[in-house]
Scaffold this motif. Structure first.
Motif, PDB file in Angstrom:
ATOM      1  N   GLY A  34       0.947  -1.323   0.214  1.00 33.21           N
ATOM      2  CA  GLY A  34      -0.037   0.101   0.020  1.00 33.21           C
ATOM      3  C   GLY A  34       0.765   1.123  -0.098  1.00 33.21           C
ATOM      4  N   LEU A  35       1.920   1.142   0.822  1.00 31.99           N
ATOM      5  CA  LEU A  35       2.839   2.399   0.839  1.00 31.99           C
ATOM      6  C   LEU A  35       3.536   2.647  -0.550  1.00 31.99           C
ATOM      7  CD1 LEU A  35       4.653   1.810   4.088  1.00 31.99           C
ATOM      8  CD2 LEU A  35       3.653   3.525   3.607  1.00 31.99           C
ATOM      9  N   ALA A  36       3.998   1.274  -1.234  1.00 32.34           N
ATOM     10  CA  ALA A  36       4.473   1.398  -2.687  1.00 32.34           C
ATOM     11  C   ALA A  36       3.413   2.026  -3.652  1.00 32.34           C
ATOM     12  CB  ALA A  36       4.877  -0.125  -2.846  1.00 32.34           C
ATOM     13  N   PHE A  37       2.100   1.689  -3.487  1.00 35.99           N
ATOM     14  CA  PHE A  37       1.163   2.106  -4.059  1.00 35.99           C
ATOM     15  C   PHE A  37       1.039   3.915  -4.080  1.00 35.99           C
ATOM     16  CE2 PHE A  37      -3.379   3.686  -5.017  1.00 35.99           C
ATOM     17  CZ  PHE A  37      -3.335   3.520  -6.446  1.00 35.99           C
ATOM     18  N   GLY A  38       1.028   4.264  -2.764  1.00 39.84           N
ATOM     19  CA  GLY A  38       0.830   5.564  -2.417  1.00 39.84           C
ATOM     20  C   GLY A  38       1.821   6.313  -3.288  1.00 39.84           C
ATOM     21  N   LEU A  39       3.285   5.841  -3.301  1.00 37.94           N
ATOM     22  CA  LEU A  39       4.370   6.554  -4.174  1.00 37.94           C
ATOM     23  C   LEU A  39       4.164   6.467  -5.545  1.00 37.94           C
ATOM     24  CD1 LEU A  39       7.423   4.802  -2.237  1.00 37.94           C
ATOM     25  CD2 LEU A  39       6.269   6.819  -1.484  1.00 37.94           C
ATOM     26  N   LEU A  40       3.628   5.550  -5.962  1.00 41.59           N
ATOM     27  CA  LEU A  40       3.225   5.403  -7.490  1.00 41.59           C
ATOM     28  C   LEU A  40       2.311   6.436  -7.702  1.00 41.59           C
ATOM     29  CD1 LEU A  40       3.876   3.947 -10.104  1.00 41.59           C
ATOM     30  CD2 LEU A  40       1.859   2.589  -9.581  1.00 41.59           C
ATOM     31  N   ALA A  41       0.965   6.373  -6.747  1.00 43.06           N
ATOM     32  CA  ALA A  41      -0.156   7.419  -7.227  1.00 43.06           C
ATOM     33  C   ALA A  41       0.238   8.899  -7.132  1.00 43.06           C
ATOM     34  CB  ALA A  41      -1.024   7.465  -6.002  1.00 43.06           C
ATOM     35  N   ALA A  42       1.632   9.228  -6.037  1.00 45.69           N
ATOM     36  CA  ALA A  42       2.105  10.495  -6.358  1.00 45.69           C
ATOM     37  C   ALA A  42       2.752  10.895  -7.552  1.00 45.69           C
ATOM     38  CB  ALA A  42       3.079  10.578  -5.124  1.00 45.69           C
ATOM     39  N   GLN A  43       3.429   9.906  -8.328  1.00 42.20           N
ATOM     40  CA  GLN A  43       3.811  10.063  -9.653  1.00 42.20           C
ATOM     41  C   GLN A  43       2.756  10.520 -10.584  1.00 42.20           C
ATOM     42  OE1 GLN A  43       6.845   7.130 -10.672  1.00 42.20           O
ATOM     43  NE2 GLN A  43       7.239   6.569  -8.609  1.00 42.20           N
ATOM     44  N   ALA A  44       1.871   9.989 -10.373  1.00 39.39           N
ATOM     45  CA  ALA A  44       0.630  10.425 -11.366  1.00 39.39           C
ATOM     46  C   ALA A  44      -0.138  11.640 -10.900  1.00 39.39           C
ATOM     47  CB  ALA A  44      -0.590   9.201 -11.338  1.00 39.39           C
ATOM     48  N   ARG A  45       0.692  12.244  -9.809  1.00 40.03           N
ATOM     49  CA  ARG A  45       0.142  13.620  -9.605  1.00 40.03           C
ATOM     50  C   ARG A  45      -1.286  13.350  -8.633  1.00 40.03           C
ATOM     51  NH1 ARG A  45       3.308  17.435 -11.420  1.00 40.03           N
ATOM     52  NH2 ARG A  45       4.458  16.917 -13.509  1.00 40.03           N
ATOM     53  N   MET A  46      -1.431  12.293  -8.129  1.00 39.48           N
ATOM     54  CA  MET A  46      -2.629  12.129  -7.262  1.00 39.48           C
ATOM     55  C   MET A  46      -2.357  12.557  -5.734  1.00 39.48           C
ATOM     56  SD  MET A  46      -4.078   8.318  -8.421  1.00 39.48           S
ATOM     57  CE  MET A  46      -5.069   8.377  -7.223  1.00 39.48           C
ATOM     58  N   SER A  47      -3.144  13.253  -5.111  1.00 39.87           N
ATOM     59  CA  SER A  47      -2.876  13.674  -3.933  1.00 39.87           C
ATOM     60  C   SER A  47      -3.221  12.627  -2.498  1.00 39.87           C
ATOM     61  CB  SER A  47      -3.790  14.987  -3.355  1.00 39.87           C
ATOM     62  OG  SER A  47      -5.307  14.759  -3.537  1.00 39.87           O
ATOM     63  N   GLY A  48      -3.108  12.864  -1.540  1.00 41.52           N
ATOM     64  CA  GLY A  48      -3.418  11.989  -0.515  1.00 41.52           C
ATOM     65  C   GLY A  48      -4.694  11.866  -0.405  1.00 41.52           C
ATOM     66  N   LEU A  49      -5.544  12.735  -0.484  1.00 44.04           N
ATOM     67  CA  LEU A  49      -7.150  12.604  -0.405  1.00 44.04           C
ATOM     68  C   LEU A  49      -7.435  11.943  -1.444  1.00 44.04           C
ATOM     69  CD1 LEU A  49      -9.660  13.589   0.990  1.00 44.04           C
ATOM     70  CD2 LEU A  49      -9.625  15.588  -0.554  1.00 44.04           C
ATOM     71  N   GLN A  50      -7.132  12.153  -2.774  1.00 47.48           N
ATOM     72  CA  GLN A  50      -7.534  11.312  -4.050  1.00 47.48           C
ATOM     73  C   GLN A  50      -7.241   9.976  -3.833  1.00 47.48           C
ATOM     74  OE1 GLN A  50      -5.496  13.965  -6.757  1.00 47.48           O
ATOM     75  NE2 GLN A  50      -7.315  14.877  -7.602  1.00 47.48           N
ATOM     76  N   THR A  51      -6.061   9.547  -3.476  1.00 53.46           N
ATOM     77  CA  THR A  51      -5.409   8.287  -3.157  1.00 53.46           C
ATOM     78  C   THR A  51      -6.263   7.576  -2.170  1.00 53.46           C
ATOM     79  OG1 THR A  51      -3.459   8.921  -3.504  1.00 53.46           O
ATOM     80  CG2 THR A  51      -3.439   6.877  -2.760  1.00 53.46           C
ATOM     81  N   GLY A  52      -6.828   8.117  -1.014  1.00 53.48           N
ATOM     82  CA  GLY A  52      -7.303   7.545   0.185  1.00 53.48           C
ATOM     83  C   GLY A  52      -8.880   7.209  -0.623  1.00 53.48           C
ATOM     84  N   ILE A  53      -9.604   8.126  -1.204  1.00 52.50           N
ATOM     85  CA  ILE A  53     -11.011   7.998  -2.005  1.00 52.50           C
ATOM     86  C   ILE A  53     -10.927   6.930  -2.929  1.00 52.50           C
ATOM     87  CG2 ILE A  53     -12.637   9.079  -3.477  1.00 52.50           C
ATOM     88  CD1 ILE A  53     -11.976  12.043  -2.121  1.00 52.50           C
ATOM     89  N   MET A  54      -9.781   6.905  -3.922  1.00 51.10           N
ATOM     90  CA  MET A  54      -9.849   5.786  -4.643  1.00 51.10           C
ATOM     91  C   MET A  54      -9.748   4.254  -4.158  1.00 51.10           C
ATOM     92  SD  MET A  54      -6.787   5.032  -7.775  1.00 51.10           S
ATOM     93  CE  MET A  54      -7.038   3.872  -8.906  1.00 51.10           C
ATOM     94  N   GLY A  55      -8.982   4.274  -2.850  1.00 49.99           N
ATOM     95  CA  GLY A  55      -8.454   3.039  -2.237  1.00 49.99           C
ATOM     96  C   GLY A  55      -9.862   2.635  -1.513  1.00 49.99           C
ATOM     97  N   THR A  56     -10.778   3.676  -0.893  1.00 48.00           N
ATOM     98  CA  THR A  56     -12.029   3.266  -0.441  1.00 48.00           C
ATOM     99  C   THR A  56     -13.004   2.868  -1.317  1.00 48.00           C
ATOM    100  OG1 THR A  56     -11.488   4.901   1.442  1.00 48.00           O
ATOM    101  CG2 THR A  56     -13.760   4.147   1.248  1.00 48.00           C
ATOM    102  N   ILE A  57     -13.066   3.596  -2.527  1.00 49.33           N
ATOM    103  CA  ILE A  57     -14.101   3.046  -3.601  1.00 49.33           C
ATOM    104  C   ILE A  57     -13.658   1.938  -4.441  1.00 49.33           C
ATOM    105  CG2 ILE A  57     -15.466   3.924  -5.528  1.00 49.33           C
ATOM    106  CD1 ILE A  57     -15.257   6.822  -4.341  1.00 49.33           C
ATOM    107  N   VAL A  58     -12.466   1.841  -4.625  1.00 50.68           N
ATOM    108  CA  VAL A  58     -12.058   0.726  -5.627  1.00 50.68           C
ATOM    109  C   VAL A  58     -11.697  -0.432  -4.754  1.00 50.68           C
ATOM    110  CG1 VAL A  58     -10.589   0.106  -7.457  1.00 50.68           C
ATOM    111  CG2 VAL A  58     -11.452   2.477  -7.296  1.00 50.68           C
TER     112      VAL A  58
END
Length: 237
Positions: A34-58
């Motif tokens: 999950g930490l590794a995915f968060g690092l990848l999400a940041a490379q896609a210019r996703m914020s922490g909030l966007q990453t959390g919403i994606m993880g909850t919904i998907v």
């Protein structure tokens, strides 16, 4: 709540707690990738909030990782979405195998169970049953709630950390996708029954990449569809 409802409520709570307790060792591994995915999400210019919403919904680790990786690689949103869906087609087999647990339940409980069903809590439920334990719907949900909490917290932590690092590649964060995907593949391996679907999926990807002009996104989609079809024909849950 009536007095007659108390025993049933107590049983639900105890099974939720049991599922949550038993999933914790597996949740540690989920937190790592999950930490590794968060690092990848940041490379896609996703914020922490966007990453959390994606993880909850998907809430589909491998599907999220491949979709975001395709976005980082420059693929369109539609292609990234299809790649993620194709990779997680195995969940159709998992949820289909839970039809007895879902039978007779209200629609919201069915949707909750489908959303929280993962490789880890599904396998844990069957392992508990094999040992003679009592594990059913609420045990599955308890494990799923534990996993989704760890997944969302760890992905948000990874994305937030990466956002404050001026040069992520200098710390090797560009390897995050590869490391996370290797971890997920290892967690998905459940024995020799997986060998043929995996081999078939890999072969389809290699052949499509070698002999067709398809973008890598579409070769991954074909591989996911092919692997799921092979597993379905073999009757693998």
């Amino acid at each position: 709540m009536t007095l007659q409802d108390l025993p049933q409520s107590s049983t639900v709570r105890s099974r939720l707690a049991a599922g949550l307790r038993d999933i914790l060792p597996l949740a540690i591994g989920v937190g790592v990738y999950g930490l590794a995915f968060g690092l990848l999400a940041a490379q896609a210019r996703m914020s922490g909030l966007q990453t959390g919403i994606m993880g909850t919904i998907v809430f589909a680790g491998s599907s999220q990782i491949i979709a975001v990786e395709r976005l980082v690689a420059g693929a369109g949103a539609g292609a990234a979405l299809l790649a993620g869906l194709a990779l997680n087609l195995r969940l159709l087999l998992i949820t289909a195998s839970l039809r007895d647990e879902f039978a007779g339940r209200p629609w919201w409980q069915v949707l909750l169970g489908v959303h929280l069903a993962t490789d880890e809590n599904w396998a844990l439920m069957h392992a508990m049953r094999a040992r003679g334990g009592c594990a059913g719907y609420w045990y599955l949900v308890g494990g799923g709630l534990g996993l989704v909490a760890v997944w969302v917290l760890s992905t948000v932590a990874g994305a937030t950390f990466a956002a404050v690092v001026p040069e992520p590649k200098s710390l090797g964060m560009d390897f995050a996708f590869t490391a996370a995907f290797i971890a997920i593949l290892r967690s998905l391996w459940s024995g020799n029954a997986m060998l043929l679907p995996w081999a078939g999926s890999i072969l389809i990807v290699l052949l499509a990449d070698r002999f067709t002009p398809l973008d890598p996104t579409w070769t991954l989609i074909l591989g996911g569809l092919g692997g799921a079809a092979i597993a379905g024909v073999m009757g693998n849950d």
